[in-house]
Design a protein around this motif. Structure first.
Motif, short mmCIF file in Angstrom:
data_model
loop_
_atom_site.label_atom_id
_atom_site.label_comp_id
_atom_site.label_asym_id
_atom_site.label_seq_id
_atom_site.Cartn_x
_atom_site.Cartn_y
_atom_site.Cartn_z
N VAL A 189 -7.54 34.85 3.62
CA VAL A 189 -7.68 34.74 3.32
C VAL A 189 -8.10 35.38 1.45
O VAL A 189 -7.09 35.63 0.42
CB VAL A 189 -9.24 33.32 2.70
CG1 VAL A 189 -9.15 33.20 1.54
CG2 VAL A 189 -8.62 32.42 3.74
N ALA A 190 -8.66 36.75 1.27
CA ALA A 190 -8.91 37.86 0.84
C ALA A 190 -7.45 38.59 0.62
O ALA A 190 -7.28 38.37 -0.31
CB ALA A 190 -10.28 38.18 0.60
N VAL A 232 -13.87 27.02 7.59
CA VAL A 232 -14.52 28.17 8.11
C VAL A 232 -16.23 27.92 7.77
O VAL A 232 -16.59 27.92 8.71
CB VAL A 232 -14.17 29.79 7.61
CG1 VAL A 232 -15.27 30.57 8.01
CG2 VAL A 232 -13.19 30.43 7.80
N ILE A 233 -16.44 27.13 7.11
CA ILE A 233 -17.97 26.75 6.21
C ILE A 233 -18.30 25.88 7.20
O ILE A 233 -18.93 25.85 8.50
CB ILE A 233 -18.24 27.49 4.95
CG1 ILE A 233 -17.60 28.30 4.14
CG2 ILE A 233 -19.64 26.71 5.17
CD1 ILE A 233 -18.11 28.18 2.98
N MET A 251 -12.96 30.80 -3.54
CA MET A 251 -14.21 31.27 -3.51
C MET A 251 -14.93 29.86 -3.86
O MET A 251 -15.97 29.40 -3.08
CB MET A 251 -15.56 32.02 -3.60
CG MET A 251 -16.36 32.17 -3.30
SD MET A 251 -18.20 33.57 -3.72
CE MET A 251 -18.21 32.43 -5.28
N VAL A 264 -9.76 35.50 -6.07
CA VAL A 264 -10.77 35.88 -5.12
C VAL A 264 -11.66 34.61 -5.58
O VAL A 264 -12.36 34.26 -4.55
CB VAL A 264 -11.13 37.14 -4.43
CG1 VAL A 264 -11.83 36.48 -3.18
CG2 VAL A 264 -9.58 38.27 -3.94
N LEU A 265 -12.11 34.62 -6.25
CA LEU A 265 -13.46 34.77 -6.40
C LEU A 265 -13.90 32.91 -7.02
O LEU A 265 -14.25 32.05 -7.17
CB LEU A 265 -14.60 34.43 -8.10
CG LEU A 265 -14.30 36.35 -7.90
CD1 LEU A 265 -15.76 36.63 -9.44
CD2 LEU A 265 -16.10 36.47 -6.85
N PRO A 283 -8.56 40.27 -9.18
CA PRO A 283 -10.00 39.62 -8.07
C PRO A 283 -10.34 38.64 -8.63
O PRO A 283 -11.16 37.79 -7.73
CB PRO A 283 -10.64 40.98 -8.57
CG PRO A 283 -10.61 42.31 -8.83
CD PRO A 283 -9.33 41.15 -9.43
N TYR A 285 -5.48 37.76 -2.79
CA TYR A 285 -5.56 38.73 -4.38
C TYR A 285 -4.65 39.13 -4.40
O TYR A 285 -3.70 39.60 -5.27
CB TYR A 285 -6.43 40.22 -3.04
CG TYR A 285 -6.46 41.57 -4.32
CD1 TYR A 285 -7.15 41.07 -5.24
CD2 TYR A 285 -5.82 42.39 -4.07
CE1 TYR A 285 -7.37 42.12 -5.99
CE2 TYR A 285 -5.96 43.74 -4.88
CZ TYR A 285 -6.22 43.38 -6.03
OH TYR A 285 -6.90 44.39 -6.32
N ALA A 302 -16.47 26.60 -1.89
CA ALA A 302 -17.66 25.83 -1.84
C ALA A 302 -17.33 24.75 -2.28
O ALA A 302 -18.37 23.77 -1.62
CB ALA A 302 -18.62 26.48 -2.58
N LEU A 328 -16.86 36.95 0.29
CA LEU A 328 -15.21 36.92 -0.47
C LEU A 328 -15.91 37.67 -1.56
O LEU A 328 -14.82 38.10 -2.45
CB LEU A 328 -14.67 35.62 -0.25
CG LEU A 328 -14.21 34.92 0.42
CD1 LEU A 328 -14.10 33.50 0.39
CD2 LEU A 328 -13.09 35.49 1.08
N LEU A 379 -10.84 34.90 7.37
CA LEU A 379 -11.64 35.04 5.82
C LEU A 379 -10.67 36.47 5.11
O LEU A 379 -10.35 36.54 3.99
CB LEU A 379 -13.11 35.43 5.89
CG LEU A 379 -13.62 34.47 6.04
CD1 LEU A 379 -15.00 34.65 6.12
CD2 LEU A 379 -13.61 33.42 4.87
N MET A 380 -10.69 37.36 6.49
CA MET A 380 -10.09 38.51 5.87
C MET A 380 -8.75 38.38 5.15
O MET A 380 -8.11 38.84 4.56
CB MET A 380 -9.82 39.58 6.89
CG MET A 380 -9.32 41.04 6.36
SD MET A 380 -7.68 41.80 7.93
CE MET A 380 -6.57 40.09 8.19
N TYR A 418 -16.36 22.61 0.84
CA TYR A 418 -18.44 22.01 1.80
C TYR A 418 -18.60 21.03 1.72
O TYR A 418 -18.64 19.93 2.51
CB TYR A 418 -18.52 23.58 2.02
CG TYR A 418 -19.12 23.58 2.75
CD1 TYR A 418 -18.91 23.08 4.18
CD2 TYR A 418 -20.68 23.12 2.67
CE1 TYR A 418 -19.77 22.96 4.99
CE2 TYR A 418 -21.74 23.45 3.24
CZ TYR A 418 -21.71 23.30 5.13
OH TYR A 418 -22.06 23.00 5.78
N PHE A 434 -22.68 29.22 4.45
CA PHE A 434 -22.29 28.92 3.60
C PHE A 434 -22.75 30.24 2.96
O PHE A 434 -21.49 30.32 1.76
CB PHE A 434 -22.83 27.66 2.17
CG PHE A 434 -22.69 27.11 0.88
CD1 PHE A 434 -21.22 26.71 1.26
CD2 PHE A 434 -23.36 27.60 -0.07
CE1 PHE A 434 -21.15 26.36 -0.23
CE2 PHE A 434 -23.00 27.58 -1.18
CZ PHE A 434 -22.37 26.26 -1.21
#
Lengths: 521, 157
Positions: free
Chosen positions: A405-406, A223-224, A423, A419-420, A416, A410, A427, B85, A402-403, A430, B78
């Motif tokens: 994914v989240a 997505v990014i 993320m 979910v982090l 939670p 979860y 990153a 999230l 993204l929804m 990417y 980014f």
């Protein structure tokens, strides 16, 4: 005859399972969604599979695999639609279909091309399923004599082959595998229970969740990367009508042999770990061009140029399940995710799967046939709708991704922190993407890593620490020899590499400069 | 094209760094054991060394060949994707499913800023309904649309 009558019983059992209402429903849902994501540029079967992975927690194992497999082979059907209409491959294995599919569309023969590729896909898949039905029991019989040394050698070969053939720079691919294996080791050590690389985070004691790895590296990173890159396609609606779909007698005559040859290539390369649909489709195309009486027709809308690769990549999609389900060794990333989905349900893929879970094995196999039949039926009338879907702008789609994914991540553990983790992995993914570090070999390594460690330790324990055991046993010796041959080639290629493209990528740049690089994984 | 293949040089160096730190960490914290009875540190320590060697193999030849330019990172995408999230993780328990979905949507659309406020709102409402239907209704996952906190807060208005 014993073998054949046993096979008939098993096929009947499989058909029974596959035709149950819930399996039919998930099969239909899977192939429909697969075609949808295959058509859409920017979302490939990997993103879709990683999005669906958390949902499989809430399903029965057979339903889960039936659905995931449907998405996988469905996306290859859809991918050719985007290749033909937009000159933009919806999935990597349909890239070669652009070469002659798009020129056909430009000549106003898009409908014929779409119709014929659907036929080719169905034919290829059918051959692939037949090969799988006939050969799986034989491979299983052979594999039951495997010990830990053989398993380790087999996995090493699969990983090295997958990372060196299927991606760009071979040494880098192997490096990514090793990073994946290391990522797979995070969590409690299976034998001693000692937590490794958890850094005091209790959520990591069970390891980094597969869902988080897949969604982070493929979903979020994608997505990014794609937010500013992917543009919707524009299609000429006139060339797509049901009436224009009827192929000429000449089309049929020219298609017959490419179909058969393509299915042969696909079945063979699909079953080999590390190769699969992309290589099979390129090989099938190259061979058709070579043996054609008039090679100059290729690239200008020759029907052989779409039939052979489409038959090949769909056959490969099916035979790729052979090593996954019979040996427990995934040949590609999608198969690694399937393996993960099975393990989530506590089912250990391997030679025992066929005897311990016959409903699952044969049910899934028969569902492939039903799924392909469904694809044949839904694809032809729906071509008009797929064309309209191609025009959905990406900025409406990615928030939805993204929804999913989240919520998906979860919902698995109600955590939670997961979910982090996604993320953070997004990153990282990417950053890897910017440096052209491929996530696919990493996931393979991640799935196989713990299994490799376990078998390596076991083999060492049996052989009293003698490393030569891998070379002394005949099967594992051959596998290790092959592995080292590939490693030697990788080192050689690594130092002679002038441009950064090898293998498939080189074929791509040499043969199809007109095709823009696909953003899809 | 650049005179050196910086993508592979950086990748290789990162692999060397990661491999070395993994090995050192395993050596310092986990028992290695013997080859016959391997401890929990043996496999990662060996793999770390292997990864560092591969890293050298990746980086070394890359010094002597041309390579593509490294794409400019899209910091905006980014940042907003990451933020959406994070906000979801922070609010899913505290506020409930629907507010968390709205936050994800409204934050992530800022990544490319092509949808205006009206488009984003339509999308947020649509996704809230879709998400709730798929996960709560169809799959039966116990996710509260709105939590107690939310109701109390509404009461204060």
């Amino acid at each position: 005859m014993n073998y054949l009558s046993g096979l008939a019983d098993n096929l009947a059992l499989g058909l029974d399972t596959a035709l149950s209402l819930s399996n039919l429903y998930y099969c239909f849902f899977g192939v429909l969604l697969g075609t949808f994501v295959g058509v859409l540029p920017g979302i490939g079967s990997l993103v879709a599979l990683s999005l669906l992975l958390p949902i499989t927690f809430h399903l029965a194992p057979t339903e889960a695999i039936v659905m995931l497999a449907g998405v996988y082979y469905g996306s290859t059907y859809g991918g050719s639609t985007a290749s033909i209409l937009l000159n933009l491959p919806g999935t990597p294995s349909t890239a070669v279909t652009c070469l002659d599919g798009y020129p056909m569309a430009q000549k106003g023969r898009a409908s014929v091309a779409l119709f014929m590729t659907t036929i080719a896909s169905f034919f290829g898949a059918t051959v692939g399923i037949l090969v799988m039905t006939l050969f799986s029991p034989l491979i299983v019989a052979f594999a039951l004599s495997f010990g830990p040394a053989e398993y380790f050698a087999m996995m090493a070969l699969g990983l090295v082959a997958a990372s060196s053939i299927a991606t760009g720079s071979p040494a880098k691919g192997i490096g990514m595998v090793v990073i994946g294996v290391l990522l797979g080791l995070v969590g409690s050590d299976l034998e001693t229970g000692q937590p490794r690389y958890t850094f005091g985070v209790p959520e990591l004691f069970d390891g980094v969740p597969l869902v988080a790895v897949a969604m982070g590296l493929f979903g979020v990173a994608e997505v990014i990367y794609s937010v500013r890159v992917v543009k919707p396609g524009h299609v000429d609606h006139k060339s797509i009508s049901l009436r224009a779909m009827v192929p000429t007698r000449d089309d049929w005559r020219r298609s017959r042999m490419p179909l058969v040859r393509g299915a042969g290539f696909g079945s063979f390369f699909g079953a080999l770990p590390g190769t699969g649909g992309v290589i099979a489709s390129f090989m099938a195309y190259a061979v058709e061009k070579k043996i054609s009486k008039d090679p100059s027709r290729f690239g200008k809308g020759a029907i052989e140029g779409i039939m052979a690769p489409e038959s090949a990549n769909n056959a490969a999609d099916q035979t790729a399940f052979i090593p996954t389900l019979t040996l427990g060794i995934p040949g590609n990333v999608v198969m690694a995710l399937m393996l993960g989905a099975l393990t989530i349900h506590g089912i250990v893929p391997g030679p025992q799967l066929m005897t311990k879970e016959p409903e699952l094995f044969w049910g899934v196999l028969m569902s492939f046939w039903i799924g392909n039949l469904l694809l044949l039926i839904i694809n032809i009338p729906l071509i008009g709708i797929w064309v309209r879907i191609l025009a959905i702008p990406y900025h409406w789609l990615y928030p939805a991704v993204l929804m999913f994914v989240a919520i998906g991540v979860y919902s698995v553990n109600n955590s939670p922190v997961d979910v982090l983790i996604v993320m953070v992995l997004g990153a990282v993914g990417y950053g890897m993407r910017l440096l052209d570090m491929q996530p696919a070999p990493l996931i393979l390594g991640y799935v196989l890593g713990p299994l490799m460690e376990e078998n390596f330790r076991r083999a060492m324990l049996i052989a009293r620490g003698d490393m030569l055991v891998f070379f002394q046993r005949p099967i594992s010796g051959v596998l290790m020899a092959l592995t080292f041959a590939i490693i030697a080639y990788v080192i050689y290629a690594n130092f002679t590499l002038k441009r950064r493209k090898t293998g498939v990528a080189a074929v791509k740049t040499a043969e199809q400069p007109a095709v823009p690089p696909t953003p899809t994984v | 094209m650049l005179t050196r293949d910086y993508q592979d040089i950086i990748s290789g160096i990162l692999m060397v760094l990661l491999g070395t730190s993994v090995s050192v960490w395993a050596y310092a914290h986990y028992p290695l054991g013997t080859v016959t009875h391997m401890g929990s540190g043996m496999f990662p320590a060996a793999l770390g060394v292997l990864l560092a060697l591969i890293g050298i193999l990746v980086a070394l030849p890359a010094f002597f060949r041309a390579g593509p330019a490294i794409p400019m990172p899209d910091f905006r995408a980014f940042f907003f994707v990451g933020l959406s999230l994070t906000l979801f993780a922070m609010t899913i328990r505290w506020l409930g499913l629907i507010p968390a979905i709205v936050l994800v949507t409204m934050t992530s659309v800022l990544a490319d800023n092509k949808l205006g406020i009206i488009g984003s709102s339509i999308l947020a409402v649509g996704l809230s309904i879709t998400g709730w239907l798929i996960f709560s209704v169809a799959l039966g996952i116990p996710l509260q649309p709105f939590t107690q906190v939310w109701e109390n807060w509404m009461f204060w208005l």
